[in-house]
Design a protein around this motif. Structure first.
Motif, short mmCIF file in Angstrom:
data_model
loop_
_atom_site.label_atom_id
_atom_site.label_comp_id
_atom_site.label_asym_id
_atom_site.label_seq_id
_atom_site.Cartn_x
_atom_site.Cartn_y
_atom_site.Cartn_z
N UNK A 100 0.85 -1.20 0.04
CA UNK A 100 0.00 -0.01 -0.02
C UNK A 100 0.70 1.22 -0.10
N UNK A 101 1.95 1.28 0.61
CA UNK A 101 2.95 2.46 0.66
C UNK A 101 3.28 2.75 -0.71
N UNK A 102 3.71 1.71 -1.27
CA UNK A 102 4.25 1.91 -2.85
C UNK A 102 3.24 2.50 -3.62
N UNK A 103 2.11 1.95 -3.64
CA UNK A 103 0.70 2.41 -4.45
C UNK A 103 0.42 3.87 -4.14
N UNK A 104 0.27 3.96 -2.85
CA UNK A 104 -0.01 5.43 -2.36
C UNK A 104 1.03 6.31 -3.03
N UNK A 105 2.38 6.03 -3.08
CA UNK A 105 3.56 6.84 -3.34
C UNK A 105 3.51 7.07 -4.68
N UNK A 106 3.16 6.14 -5.52
CA UNK A 106 2.87 6.24 -6.99
C UNK A 106 1.93 7.08 -7.42
N UNK A 107 0.89 7.16 -6.77
CA UNK A 107 -0.58 7.75 -7.16
C UNK A 107 -0.06 9.35 -6.79
N UNK A 108 0.65 9.55 -5.73
CA UNK A 108 0.90 10.96 -5.24
C UNK A 108 1.84 11.41 -6.44
N UNK A 109 2.86 10.85 -6.68
CA UNK A 109 3.87 11.23 -7.81
C UNK A 109 3.24 11.37 -9.30
N UNK A 110 2.19 10.54 -9.49
CA UNK A 110 1.36 10.77 -10.94
C UNK A 110 0.47 11.93 -10.75
N UNK A 111 -0.38 12.11 -9.70
CA UNK A 111 -1.46 13.03 -9.50
C UNK A 111 -0.67 14.46 -9.61
N UNK A 112 0.42 14.58 -9.25
CA UNK A 112 0.77 16.14 -8.87
C UNK A 112 1.72 16.45 -10.24
N UNK A 113 2.67 15.38 -10.59
CA UNK A 113 3.83 15.68 -11.73
C UNK A 113 3.00 15.76 -12.80
N UNK A 114 2.17 14.82 -13.31
CA UNK A 114 1.59 14.81 -14.53
C UNK A 114 0.90 16.16 -15.21
#
Length: 316
Positions: A100-114
């Protein structure tokens, strides 16, 4: 498509085989004697020899490897030398935190970076676009440990909104508490990884702006931004998928560090402890699973490219 998938699957299996050999041999050259560690400092040579015989450490390395990899193929990652528990069971338990930590971190990265990366490219040469670009370069250079400490100071110490460390003893039986304990670690990894992704999205978007199909769409009456959004971003998305696949490895490495910082009982923290304790079966199983996960992500990314991009299918 089926032939391509089978070819990529064969390469995946070959990669896992090579990785297993490298992991096995690398751990065997570490200093120290696991039998001596288990027996203790006051043990006699006879006791150490008996432990080595019991654990099969006197067998030739090829025989030890075949025995280990045969167990892996049966779904048995071995037994911890120090605790006697199943490695697979312990990894599955710790994965309830790390995954879950990895999934949440990936979601954070995508949601603000894209979106910010696209905005930075579309506002190139203006003050806000320049500020986004400079901010991304600055955050990409920030060590993940320092970023985590700053987030703890702000959100845990000053504001008191989130816990600074730990994970609920009840685990996911209390979902709200479990999620709250993972927010700061996920933000730490996601912001640092997202800053690097933002820079790539900006670069890919700027490259798309100069493509002939975007200029043609603009010549037919669309504004530059509308032409970019309608015709350029789908091609940017293909590049972003590739980079996301590569960043999975970065998120895994970040999780190893962040789980130590935030005292999370995940695979990364367990791996560090097991390396220090020279628990070879556990370390072997953990490294092989993490390596396999990264290789599987690469396999999925290749298949997604093949499915999404018709040019690759036509070229084959």
């Amino acid at each position: 498509m089926i032939r391509y998938a089978l070819t990529r699957l064969a390469l995946l299996l070959l990669g896992l085989l090579v990785a297993s050999v490298l992991i096995f041999l690398t751990l065997r050259v570490l200093p120290g004697d696991i039998a001596q560690l288990i027996a203790g400092t006051n043990s006699t040579p006879e006791q150490i020899a008996a432990i080595r015989e019991q654990l099969g450490l006197n067998e030739p390395l090829p025989a030890q490897y075949v025995d280990w990899i045969g167990g892996v193929l049966r779904g048995d990652l071995g037994t911890s030398l120090l605790t006697g528990s199943s490695v697979a069971a312990e990894v599955a338990q710790k994965a309830q935190v790390t995954l879950p930590l990895g999934i949440m971190a990936l979601a954070v990265a995508v949601l603000f970076s894209v979106p910010l990366g696209v905005l930075s490219a579309m506002r190139r040469g203006r003050s806000d676009g320049t500020a986004l670009s400079v901010g991304a370069q600055t955050m990409a250079a920030v060590p993940v440990v320092w970023a985590g400490m700053m987030l703890v100071v702000v959100f845990a110490v000053w504001l008191g909104w989130l816990p600074a460390q730990g994970f609920p003893r009840s685990g996911w039986q209390d979902p709200a508490a479990a999620l709250r304990s993972l927010i700061l670690p996920a933000l730490t990894i996601g912001i640092v990884e997202g800053a690097m992704l933002l820079r790539f999205v900006r670069s890919a978007t700027l490259q798309a702006v100069g493509q002939d199909y975007v200029r043609t769409a603009a010549a037919k009456g669309l504004t530059r931004n509308a032409a970019l959004i309608r015709h350029g971003l789908p091609n940017v998305g293909l590049s972003v998928i590739t980079v996301l696949g590569l960043q999975v490895a970065g998120i895994i490495v970040g999780a190893v560090v962040i789980e130590q910082l935030f005292a999370l009982p995940g695979i990364g923290r367990m791996l560090v402890a097991d390396v220090g304790a020279r628990d070879l079966p556990k370390v072997q199983g953990e490294l092989l699973l993490l390596t396999g996960f990264v290789l599987v992500v690469g396999f999925v990314v290749d298949l997604l490219h093949r499915v999404i991009d018709p040019r690759q299918r036509e070229a084959s």
